[in-house]
Write a protein that holds these residues in place. Structure first.
Motif, PDB file in Angstrom:
ATOM      1  N   MET A  62      73.940  42.350  61.672  1.00 32.40           N
ATOM      2  CA  MET A  62      73.057  43.182  62.476  1.00 32.40           C
ATOM      3  C   MET A  62      72.170  42.247  63.281  1.00 32.40           C
ATOM      4  O   MET A  62      71.358  41.518  62.719  1.00 32.40           O
ATOM      5  CB  MET A  62      72.211  44.101  61.593  1.00 32.40           C
ATOM      6  CG  MET A  62      71.203  44.945  62.378  1.00 32.40           C
ATOM      7  SD  MET A  62      71.946  45.980  63.655  1.00 32.40           S
ATOM      8  CE  MET A  62      72.783  47.199  62.655  1.00 32.40           C
ATOM      9  N   LEU A  63      72.352  42.260  64.594  1.00 28.14           N
ATOM     10  CA  LEU A  63      71.622  41.348  65.473  1.00 28.14           C
ATOM     11  C   LEU A  63      70.543  42.120  66.224  1.00 28.14           C
ATOM     12  O   LEU A  63      70.850  43.050  66.981  1.00 28.14           O
ATOM     13  CB  LEU A  63      72.587  40.679  66.457  1.00 28.14           C
ATOM     14  CG  LEU A  63      72.071  39.490  67.261  1.00 28.14           C
ATOM     15  CD1 LEU A  63      73.243  38.677  67.792  1.00 28.14           C
ATOM     16  CD2 LEU A  63      71.177  39.895  68.423  1.00 28.14           C
TER      17      LEU A  63
ATOM     18  N   GLU B 145      74.411  40.639  57.120  1.00 25.31           N
ATOM     19  CA  GLU B 145      73.438  39.624  57.542  1.00 25.31           C
ATOM     20  C   GLU B 145      72.528  40.196  58.631  1.00 25.31           C
ATOM     21  O   GLU B 145      72.945  41.037  59.425  1.00 25.31           O
ATOM     22  CB  GLU B 145      74.155  38.397  58.110  1.00 25.31           C
ATOM     23  CG  GLU B 145      75.153  37.763  57.166  1.00 25.31           C
ATOM     24  CD  GLU B 145      75.992  36.716  57.864  1.00 25.31           C
ATOM     25  OE1 GLU B 145      75.429  35.972  58.693  1.00 25.31           O
ATOM     26  OE2 GLU B 145      77.203  36.660  57.606  1.00 25.31           O
ATOM     27  N   THR B 146      71.284  39.713  58.662  1.00 27.75           N
ATOM     28  CA  THR B 146      70.345  40.079  59.726  1.00 27.75           C
ATOM     29  C   THR B 146      70.025  38.842  60.555  1.00 27.75           C
ATOM     30  O   THR B 146      69.667  37.797  60.017  1.00 27.75           O
ATOM     31  CB  THR B 146      69.043  40.656  59.146  1.00 27.75           C
ATOM     32  OG1 THR B 146      69.324  41.890  58.480  1.00 27.75           O
ATOM     33  CG2 THR B 146      68.013  40.908  60.243  1.00 27.75           C
TER      34      THR B 146
ATOM     35  N   LEU C 231      64.113  34.247  65.470  1.00 24.32           N
ATOM     36  CA  LEU C 231      62.792  34.641  65.026  1.00 24.32           C
ATOM     37  C   LEU C 231      62.843  35.003  63.548  1.00 24.32           C
ATOM     38  O   LEU C 231      63.842  35.546  63.064  1.00 24.32           O
ATOM     39  CB  LEU C 231      62.282  35.858  65.823  1.00 24.32           C
ATOM     40  CG  LEU C 231      62.065  35.663  67.315  1.00 24.32           C
ATOM     41  CD1 LEU C 231      61.587  36.978  67.940  1.00 24.32           C
ATOM     42  CD2 LEU C 231      61.071  34.542  67.585  1.00 24.32           C
ATOM     43  N   PRO C 232      61.758  34.743  62.802  1.00 24.02           N
ATOM     44  CA  PRO C 232      61.755  35.126  61.387  1.00 24.02           C
ATOM     45  C   PRO C 232      61.661  36.625  61.190  1.00 24.02           C
ATOM     46  O   PRO C 232      60.964  37.324  61.955  1.00 24.02           O
ATOM     47  CB  PRO C 232      60.500  34.419  60.849  1.00 24.02           C
ATOM     48  CG  PRO C 232      59.619  34.237  62.040  1.00 24.02           C
ATOM     49  CD  PRO C 232      60.537  34.022  63.193  1.00 24.02           C
ATOM     50  N   HIS C 233      62.378  37.118  60.191  1.00 23.32           N
ATOM     51  CA  HIS C 233      62.312  38.533  59.808  1.00 23.32           C
ATOM     52  C   HIS C 233      61.325  38.631  58.654  1.00 23.32           C
ATOM     53  O   HIS C 233      61.559  38.078  57.572  1.00 23.32           O
ATOM     54  CB  HIS C 233      63.695  39.016  59.383  1.00 23.32           C
ATOM     55  CG  HIS C 233      63.720  40.429  58.906  1.00 23.32           C
ATOM     56  ND1 HIS C 233      64.764  40.945  58.172  1.00 23.32           N
ATOM     57  CD2 HIS C 233      62.824  41.442  59.043  1.00 23.32           C
ATOM     58  CE1 HIS C 233      64.514  42.214  57.884  1.00 23.32           C
ATOM     59  NE2 HIS C 233      63.351  42.521  58.399  1.00 23.32           N
ATOM     60  N   VAL C 234      60.215  39.319  58.885  1.00 23.74           N
ATOM     61  CA  VAL C 234      59.168  39.414  57.873  1.00 23.74           C
ATOM     62  C   VAL C 234      59.150  40.803  57.275  1.00 23.74           C
ATOM     63  O   VAL C 234      59.586  41.776  57.892  1.00 23.74           O
ATOM     64  CB  VAL C 234      57.783  39.065  58.474  1.00 23.74           C
ATOM     65  CG1 VAL C 234      57.790  37.644  58.997  1.00 23.74           C
ATOM     66  CG2 VAL C 234      57.404  40.026  59.579  1.00 23.74           C
TER      67      VAL C 234
ATOM     68  N   ARG D 168      57.798  37.048  65.739  1.00 21.33           N
ATOM     69  CA  ARG D 168      58.364  37.449  64.454  1.00 21.33           C
ATOM     70  C   ARG D 168      58.821  38.897  64.575  1.00 21.33           C
ATOM     71  O   ARG D 168      58.449  39.610  65.504  1.00 21.33           O
ATOM     72  CB  ARG D 168      57.354  37.278  63.312  1.00 21.33           C
ATOM     73  CG  ARG D 168      56.083  38.079  63.461  1.00 21.33           C
ATOM     74  CD  ARG D 168      54.977  37.550  62.549  1.00 21.33           C
ATOM     75  NE  ARG D 168      53.815  38.430  62.534  1.00 21.33           N
ATOM     76  CZ  ARG D 168      52.880  38.471  63.472  1.00 21.33           C
ATOM     77  NH1 ARG D 168      52.971  37.681  64.535  1.00 21.33           N
ATOM     78  NH2 ARG D 168      51.857  39.304  63.362  1.00 21.33           N
ATOM     79  N   PHE D 169      59.629  39.330  63.591  1.00 21.06           N
ATOM     80  CA  PHE D 169      60.259  40.655  63.654  1.00 21.06           C
ATOM     81  C   PHE D 169      60.136  41.362  62.315  1.00 21.06           C
ATOM     82  O   PHE D 169      60.211  40.720  61.255  1.00 21.06           O
ATOM     83  CB  PHE D 169      61.741  40.510  64.028  1.00 21.06           C
ATOM     84  CG  PHE D 169      62.529  41.774  63.832  1.00 21.06           C
ATOM     85  CD1 PHE D 169      62.498  42.778  64.775  1.00 21.06           C
ATOM     86  CD2 PHE D 169      63.298  41.967  62.686  1.00 21.06           C
ATOM     87  CE1 PHE D 169      63.211  43.960  64.592  1.00 21.06           C
ATOM     88  CE2 PHE D 169      64.016  43.132  62.490  1.00 21.06           C
ATOM     89  CZ  PHE D 169      63.977  44.131  63.453  1.00 21.06           C
ATOM     90  N   ALA D 170      59.971  42.685  62.364  1.00 22.21           N
ATOM     91  CA  ALA D 170      59.932  43.496  61.142  1.00 22.21           C
ATOM     92  C   ALA D 170      60.528  44.871  61.433  1.00 22.21           C
ATOM     93  O   ALA D 170      60.580  45.313  62.589  1.00 22.21           O
ATOM     94  CB  ALA D 170      58.502  43.638  60.633  1.00 22.21           C
TER      95      ALA D 170
END
Length: 235
Positions: free
Chosen positions: A177-178, A212-213, A231-234, A188-190
């Protein structure tokens, strides 16, 4: 990915019927632009916002402008055209330049897959490698400084995509999943679990089953949109 025609600045008057936007150009003319975004566009469609339009002289098109960007000030932009991510990513995937998705021999867009006959955004094929099924989501929501979120409204279709990716992962394929963040003001991403709890739950289940993300930034100007770093997935 460069825009085919140089963009021109305008002020948003109103967005309506999802796909239409009345705008005022710098010379005072009022025009109606096509809005290639069926989503809620939460926080991106307020009257008075500075936006960027792409003119066209295609006789087949009724509307002579397409809404492409929102400008936030300080050099930051959001891309609002939901067709951009797949067009841009296809170019970069074929060049083998997407972090985490390199080393494949072929990139096939819009391939039917799964028991329900859905279409995956990209199928990546490589000799001696598991096929990679890649679903792409355009991310434009930001309610906190620096934080990009998805979704911006309830998305049953998005939940269905996660379930189908999970099935492919369990069948032995690679499933990704992109999330493409079409904002330059986020690092960052959530997931917006408060907006769509069912989607967040489906993502957690899919992750547990091997999906996977991947979160990627973009670099946006009125001339072009190009791929940025992960970007980090938080939480």
């Amino acid at each position: 990915m460069r825009f085919q025609t140089p963009l021109v600045p305008a002020v948003l008057i109103r967005r309506y019927k999802r796909f239409l936007a009345d705008c005022r150009l710098e010379d005072g003319r009022e025009v109606t632009a096509h809005c290639a975004n069926p989503g809620s566009m939460l926080g991106l469609a307020e009257p008075g916002m500075r936006i960027w339009l792409e003119p066209n002289d295609d006789a087949r098109k009724k509307l002579k402008f397409g809404w492409r960007l929102v400008e936030h000030g300080d050099g930051h932009f959001t891309g609002v055209d939901t067709g951009v991510p797949n067009r841009m990513l296809r170019e970069v995937l074929e060049a083998g330049a997407v972090p985490g998705l390199t080393g494949y021999d072929a990139v096939r867009p819009e391939v039917k897959y799964g028991a329900q006959g859905s279409r995956i955004d990209f199928l990546l094929i490589g000799q001696g490698r598991r096929d990679a099924y890649v679903e792409v989501k355009s991310v434009t929501l930001s309610r906190q400084p620096g934080l990009a979120e998805f979704p911006d409204s309830v998305t049953k279709r998005g939940t269905k995509h996660l379930e189908e990716l999970a099935a492919m992962a369990q069948a032995g394929a690679r499933a990704v999943m992109l999330y493409l963040v079409q904002r330059t003001d986020c690092d960052r991403f959530a997931l917006a679990a408060d907006i769509d709890p069912a989607y967040a739950d489906a993502h957690a289940r899919a992750t547990a089953k091997g999906v996977e993300t991947l979160c990627l930034a973009t670099q946006i100007t009125p001339r072009a949109i190009t791929l940025g770093p992960p970007l980090p997935h938080v939480a």
